[in-house]
Scaffold this motif. Structure first.
Motif, PDB file in Angstrom:
ATOM      1  N   ALA A   1       0.833  -1.197   0.000  1.00  9.73           N
ATOM      2  CA  ALA A   1       0.000   0.000   0.000  1.00  9.73           C
ATOM      3  C   ALA A   1       0.871   1.252   0.000  1.00  9.73           C
ATOM      4  O   ALA A   1       0.597   2.215  -0.720  1.00  9.73           O
ATOM      5  N   VAL A   2       1.954   1.205   0.807  1.00  7.71           N
ATOM      6  CA  VAL A   2       2.856   2.363   0.840  1.00  7.71           C
ATOM      7  C   VAL A   2       3.492   2.552  -0.540  1.00  7.71           C
ATOM      8  O   VAL A   2       3.556   3.668  -1.063  1.00  7.71           O
ATOM      9  N   TYR A   3       3.924   1.438  -1.141  1.00 11.01           N
ATOM     10  CA  TYR A   3       4.513   1.509  -2.484  1.00 11.01           C
ATOM     11  C   TYR A   3       3.528   2.133  -3.472  1.00 11.01           C
ATOM     12  O   TYR A   3       3.877   3.024  -4.240  1.00 11.01           O
ATOM     13  N   GLY A   4       2.295   1.663  -3.415  1.00  7.71           N
ATOM     14  CA  GLY A   4       1.264   2.209  -4.313  1.00  7.71           C
ATOM     15  C   GLY A   4       1.059   3.691  -4.097  1.00  7.71           C
ATOM     16  O   GLY A   4       0.961   4.462  -5.054  1.00  7.71           O
ATOM     17  N   ALA A   5       1.020   4.091  -2.823  1.00  6.43           N
ATOM     18  CA  ALA A   5       0.802   5.505  -2.519  1.00  6.43           C
ATOM     19  C   ALA A   5       1.974   6.338  -3.036  1.00  6.43           C
ATOM     20  O   ALA A   5       1.770   7.407  -3.635  1.00  6.43           O
ATOM     21  N   ILE A   6       3.200   5.839  -2.842  1.00 10.59           N
ATOM     22  CA  ILE A   6       4.374   6.567  -3.345  1.00 10.59           C
ATOM     23  C   ILE A   6       4.269   6.705  -4.863  1.00 10.59           C
ATOM     24  O   ILE A   6       4.487   7.779  -5.430  1.00 10.59           O
ATOM     25  N   LEU A   7       3.882   5.610  -5.500  1.00 12.06           N
ATOM     26  CA  LEU A   7       3.763   5.608  -6.962  1.00 12.06           C
ATOM     27  C   LEU A   7       2.787   6.692  -7.425  1.00 12.06           C
ATOM     28  O   LEU A   7       3.071   7.460  -8.351  1.00 12.06           O
ATOM     29  N   ILE A   8       1.636   6.765  -6.745  1.00 10.68           N
ATOM     30  CA  ILE A   8       0.636   7.761  -7.134  1.00 10.68           C
ATOM     31  C   ILE A   8       1.178   9.170  -6.919  1.00 10.68           C
ATOM     32  O   ILE A   8       1.063  10.043  -7.787  1.00 10.68           O
ATOM     33  N   LEU A   9       1.836   9.377  -5.775  1.00 12.61           N
ATOM     34  CA  LEU A   9       2.383  10.711  -5.490  1.00 12.61           C
ATOM     35  C   LEU A   9       3.433  11.094  -6.529  1.00 12.61           C
ATOM     36  O   LEU A   9       3.481  12.239  -6.985  1.00 12.61           O
ATOM     37  N   VAL A  10       4.282  10.118  -6.891  1.00 13.36           N
ATOM     38  CA  VAL A  10       5.318  10.410  -7.887  1.00 13.36           C
ATOM     39  C   VAL A  10       4.676  10.796  -9.215  1.00 13.36           C
ATOM     40  O   VAL A  10       5.110  11.732  -9.885  1.00 13.36           O
ATOM     41  N   ILE A  11       3.611  10.081  -9.592  1.00 12.75           N
ATOM     42  CA  ILE A  11       2.941  10.408 -10.856  1.00 12.75           C
ATOM     43  C   ILE A  11       2.295  11.798 -10.790  1.00 12.75           C
ATOM     44  O   ILE A  11       2.320  12.566 -11.755  1.00 12.75           O
ATOM     45  N   TYR A  12       1.737  12.147  -9.616  1.00 13.36           N
ATOM     46  CA  TYR A  12       1.198  13.502  -9.471  1.00 13.36           C
ATOM     47  C   TYR A  12       2.302  14.527  -9.649  1.00 13.36           C
ATOM     48  O   TYR A  12       2.133  15.542 -10.325  1.00 13.36           O
ATOM     49  N   ALA A  13       3.451  14.268  -9.008  1.00  9.94           N
ATOM     50  CA  ALA A  13       4.532  15.242  -9.030  1.00  9.94           C
ATOM     51  C   ALA A  13       5.141  15.337 -10.423  1.00  9.94           C
ATOM     52  O   ALA A  13       5.514  16.411 -10.868  1.00  9.94           O
ATOM     53  N   MET A  14       5.254  14.205 -11.091  1.00  9.95           N
ATOM     54  CA  MET A  14       5.852  14.239 -12.433  1.00  9.95           C
ATOM     55  C   MET A  14       5.105  13.310 -13.388  1.00  9.95           C
ATOM     56  O   MET A  14       5.542  12.193 -13.644  1.00  9.95           O
ATOM     57  N   PRO A  15       3.978  13.811 -13.916  1.00  6.41           N
ATOM     58  CA  PRO A  15       3.158  12.968 -14.784  1.00  6.41           C
ATOM     59  C   PRO A  15       3.899  12.479 -16.025  1.00  6.41           C
ATOM     60  O   PRO A  15       3.520  11.483 -16.610  1.00  6.41           O
ATOM     61  N   SER A  16       4.969  13.159 -16.421  1.00  6.11           N
ATOM     62  CA  SER A  16       5.730  12.678 -17.581  1.00  6.11           C
ATOM     63  C   SER A  16       7.067  12.090 -17.156  1.00  6.11           C
ATOM     64  O   SER A  16       8.015  12.070 -17.938  1.00  6.11           O
ATOM     65  N   GLY A  17       7.151  11.645 -15.916  1.00  2.57           N
ATOM     66  CA  GLY A  17       8.358  10.973 -15.456  1.00  2.57           C
ATOM     67  C   GLY A  17       9.455  11.951 -15.080  1.00  2.57           C
ATOM     68  O   GLY A  17       9.327  13.169 -15.220  1.00  2.57           O
ATOM     69  N   ALA A  18      10.569  11.391 -14.588  1.00  2.00           N
ATOM     70  CA  ALA A  18      11.680  12.225 -14.133  1.00  2.00           C
ATOM     71  C   ALA A  18      12.212  13.065 -15.286  1.00  2.00           C
ATOM     72  O   ALA A  18      12.500  14.254 -15.124  1.00  2.00           O
ATOM     73  N   ALA A  19      12.308  12.462 -16.463  1.00  2.00           N
ATOM     74  CA  ALA A  19      12.842  13.193 -17.608  1.00  2.00           C
ATOM     75  C   ALA A  19      11.944  14.387 -17.937  1.00  2.00           C
ATOM     76  O   ALA A  19      12.432  15.471 -18.249  1.00  2.00           O
TER      77      ALA A  19
END
Lengths: 292, 247, 339
Positions: free
Chosen positions: C306-324
């Motif tokens: 669940a924590v992994y999933g939440a991190i994943l969602i937050l990362v996508i919010y922060a960078m919808p087009s990825g780190a690049a």
């Protein structure tokens, strides 16, 4: 021949499970044009909620209805809270969020209800339908419920205002806005309905496969297979596709010597690819032409 | 224009647009556009490809981010959601007709009345549309995407009319249609204007056609209004015709 | 295709072919700094961390392959675990049953995976986005079953899998075997990255990208779409296969359940987090795949998923087009300010 008929019937019984989940998959595909990888986990979670309600002493049908309502609300909430901020994000990011939801539901269910197998009651009973029948009363009930669900959905989309608005929002969101349809809410409604249908599927499947957090993993895949074989644009096709997959899986398991039993899944999946080769939109799907 | 005249003009106008700017991402597409649409009149926006005609229509419907005032019947609709603007009575017949595929002709018409609640009146209006465009009546149970281009345009217009709009926006209604069909279509549009007093804003490539039906015309170039006036005057002016309208 | 679908998939097309907005001098400095860090790290951290970093690079290679397919050619795959598995099993079987030298098995694994990828690319030609995603997902789901099956078990060892011996560092190099495998992976990864960059920049690369952006126009210009698509599928599988081959010796064990659809999905996540259409992004994706699940487990053992999933969602919010995408945006902002 008798074995063959027996296996076909048994295949139809498992096919009912796939048909059920395939229907939920097609529902959400209609509303959002995505395949929700977390669909199975959402259904599993709903089933656990129903199990908990029954454990607390609620009668089966009351728990059934309450679970549907809760699942519907949760589906709407997920769309509004999780996906709405992302509606401009690339499609690949959406898939990643599906994966995230998958992980969250799976992990949360394991944490709350642990990973031991639980039995889930059937409202129809698990006895054979009649003396010596290869299908049980539950299988028949499941078939009946899926069929009723399909008819209700057909009526909803064909004859109600909201159903028409949902279809319009799905095929042409921009145009739908121009006739005053709140497209965002239609998508949320699609999520809610898919979650509720998934809950029905979960509650019908659980008496057969037993309840545990990983119960949906392979079923979802067969559900996808059914939906694709039938055609993602056709709810009835999805149901038929689900039955086809169930029958093929069973026949392959018993009639292909040596590898049949071990590679049931592989054979079923090869079937999907084969169907797609011949009919890229599934057996009953309509080919949508893209304009340049 | 004196202040008094402005007020008088705004009192009359059904739609009053002042200082409209619109953007595609970071690129500005419209620059301080002003125009008015009088009730019961047909107004046309003319200009070359890419001048900003379609963008203006999209801006009016809140389909792209805008700045500036857009008043419909004295209510500011600038910055509102498309769905809200539509329910205030602005019907938009979009570029490419916005046909709903997999939906029948009759259902397309019902979709046009989505914001209305008066069931019986809706059914009556559908019949009215079938009288207006008898060819749609023949095809009422057919899927909309199986219709010809002209029929789809008729469907799009009748879908817009189902809203009982205060203002109808038409984006290139003649696009891709055969000359005979275009003629028929514009006859219907002018009948709608004279018989039913429907206000329209028409965007057209075919300036001659648009000026024939319009009362008032605005010329747009690179996102700015460069000229405006009564349609017949604009149409008569040789130099405008040569410079902007290309006929 | 309905307009929504078209519009949504268009977002895939808007990925710039070459993220040239990042000034060349900056990206060169970042590259050199990264390389210096990559070379010094294995001398200052513990062996287990070296193992983790090697896995980062291995995943990065696989993600790079996936990126060629999805990022530059616009074909989906949720099934690259299959090619990764083929690479790993090729190395394990050749080494442990036929006594091959490890280094020889890498090119063999690469070629076999290329062939498999090319062959899978043929039916993939007929499938549109969502169906291709499903077909590849099916491939990923079927892989462990096939590996476990009786006819193959004399070679694959069935459910038991195969243990693989780590090679010792050659030429008496003053490094331990973990460090050696790390540097080997780093070297192979760099070569593959350079090849990928040159391929994308070449004439063929332009054809590959044109197919993603506008297949009809590409066909009109005389691009052999079928050939390019299947070749890219093959090359993409080749990268995944090399990654798998390396993983076999680094993990020292191959077994069917290491190559389930979870791995396929992980690679896909790495691709999106790193940045679709970005070659350096693959390393970010690799880092995410190795370290974020560990981090999630540290926060909560029971709810790690669940924590992994939440991190994943937050990362996508922060960078919808990825780190690049994030880097590109920041650079654009900074450039805008300095102007």
């Amino acid at each position: 021949m008798e074995l063959f008929i027996h296996q076909v019937l048994a295949g139809l019984a498992t096919g009912g499970i796939y048909a059920c989940i395939a229907l939920a998959i097609v529902m959400i595909y209609q509303a959002i044009h995505h395949l929700n990888l977390a669909q199975g986990e959402m259904a599993m979670f709903s089933t656990f909620v129903a199990w908990q309600l029954i454990e607390w002493g609620m009668p089966y049908w009351a728990a059934f209805v309450l679970t549907l309502v809760l699942s519907f609300a949760a589906g709407v909430a997920i769309e509004r809270i999780v996906f709405r901020p992302l509606h401009n994000a690339p499609v690949l990011s959406h898939i990643v969020v599906f994966i995230a939801l998958f992980s969250i539901f799976n992990s949360a269910a394991g944490f709350i209800w642990d990973f031991t197998i639980k039995s889930f009651p059937s409202p129809f009973g698990s006895q054979p339908l009649f003396e010596g029948a290869p299908v049980s009363a539950h299988d028949t009930g499941m078939f009946g419920v899926t069929f009723v669900l399909l008819i209700l959905l057909f009526l909803f989309f064909r004859f109600t205002r909201v159903g028409l608005a949902m279809r319009a929002a799905a095929v042409n969101p921009e145009s739908a806005r121009l006739v005053g349809i709140r497209v965002g809410w239609m998508v949320a409604l699609g999520w809610g309905m898919a979650a509720a249908i998934g809950a029905v599927a979960g509650m019908l499947i659980a008496p057969v496969v037993f309840l545990e957090p990983n119960m949906m993993l392979s079923i979802l895949l067969y559900g996808f297979a059914g939906a694709v074989v039938g055609g993602l644009t056709s709810p009835a096709g999805a149901v038929v596709g689900g039955f086809i997959v169930g029958v093929v899986e069973n026949l392959a398991g018993s009639f292909i010597p040596y590898i049949g039993q071990e590679l049931k899944l592989t054979i079923a999946l090869a079937l999907i690819v084969a169907v797609l080769m011949v009919r890229p939109s599934g057996l009953f799907g309509s080919r949508l032409v893209s304009r340049v | 224009m004196t202040a008094a005249q402005t007020r008088a003009a705004s009192g009359e106008a059904l739609l009053r647009v002042r200082g409209l700017n619109a953007f595609y991402g970071r690129i500005q597409a419209l620059f301080d556009i002003d125009f008015d649409i009088a009730p019961g009149c047909v107004t046309t926006l003319l200009g070359a490809n890419g001048a900003g005609k379609t963008t203006t229509l999209r801006a009016l419907c809140g389909m792209i981010p805008t700045k500036g005032d857009i008043e419909l019947d004295g209510v500011n609709i600038g910055g509102r959601a498309t769905e809200d603007i539509v329910s205030l009575g602005v019907a938009h017949v979009p570029e490419g007709r916005g046909t709903f595929i997999g939906v029948t002709v009759e259902e397309n018409l019902r979709l046009g009345a989505m914001t209305r609640r008066d069931r019986r009146e809706i059914s009556a209006d559908i019949e009215r549309m079938y009288q207006l465009f008898p060819r749609l009546a023949e095809r009422r149970a057919q899927q909309a995407q199986t219709l010809s281009g002209g029929e789809q345009q008729m469907l799009a217009i009748s879908r817009a009319l189902m809203l009982r709009p205060k203002l109808m926006l038409l984006d290139e209604p003649s696009f891709g249609l055969a000359p005979l069909i275009i003629e028929e279509l514009f006859e219907t549009l002018s009948r709608l204007k004279t018989d039913e007093g429907i206000s329209m804003l028409i965007v057209e490539q075919n300036a001659a056609l648009a000026l024939e039906i319009a009362d008032h015309a605005y010329l747009i170039e690179t996102g700015r209004v460069v000229m405006s006036g009564p349609a017949d005057e604009i149409g008569r002016d040789e130099s405008i015709r040569r410079a902007y309208l290309g006929y | 295709m309905p307009s929504t679908l078209a519009a949504r998939f268009k977002s895939l097309r808007q990925i710039p072919a070459k993220p040239r907005e990042v000034p060349l001098s900056w990206s060169r400095i970042a590259l050199i700094a990264g390389l210096v860090l990559a070379v010094t790290l294995p001398f200052v951290v513990k062996n287990f961390v070296i193992f983790q970093l090697t896995m980062v690079l291995i995943y990065a290679i696989a993600i790079l392959g996936l990126n060629m397919l999805t990022g530059f050619n616009g074909q989906f795959s949720l099934g690259h675990s299959a090619f990764y598995a083929i690479g790993a099993y090729t190395t394990a079987i050749l080494m442990e049953i036929y006594g091959f030298d490890f280094y020889l098995t890498i090119p063999v694994a690469a070629l076999i995976c290329f062939a498999f990828g090319f062959l899978f690319g043929l039916p993939a030609l007929r499938l549109e986005a969502i169906y291709l995603a499903l077909a590849t997902f099916a491939l990923a789901a079927a892989t462990p079953q096939i590996l476990k099956s009786t006819p193959l078990s004399p070679w694959t060892g069935g459910v038991q899998g195969i243990y693989v011996l780590k090679p010792d560092p050659p030429f008496g190099l003053p490094v331990n075997s973990d460090q050696w495998l790390y540097f080997l992976t780093l070297g192979i990864g760099l070569v593959l990255a350079v090849i990928a960059r040159n391929l994308i920049d070449s004439r063929s690369g332009r054809a590959i990208i044109a197919i993603r952006d506008n297949p009809i126009a590409a066909r009109a210009m005389g691009v052999d779409i079928a050939l390019y698509k299947t070749l890219v599928f093959g090359v993409s599988a080749l990268y995944a296969g090399i990654a798998g081959s390396l993983s076999a010796v680094v993990v020292q064990f191959v077994a069917p359940d290491s190559f389930t659809f979870v791995l396929a999905i992980a690679l896909f996540v790495g691709l999106v987090i790193g940045g679709v259409g970005s070659i350096p992004g693959a390393v970010i994706g690799g880092l995410f795949l190795v370290f974020v699940p560990n981090f999630a487990e540290e926060i909560s053992k029971g709810l790690a998923g669940a924590v992994y999933g939440a991190i994943l969602i937050l990362v996508i919010y922060a960078m919808p087009s990825g780190a690049a995408g994030l880097v590109r945006m920041l650079v654009a902002k900074l450039a805008g300010r300095s102007r």
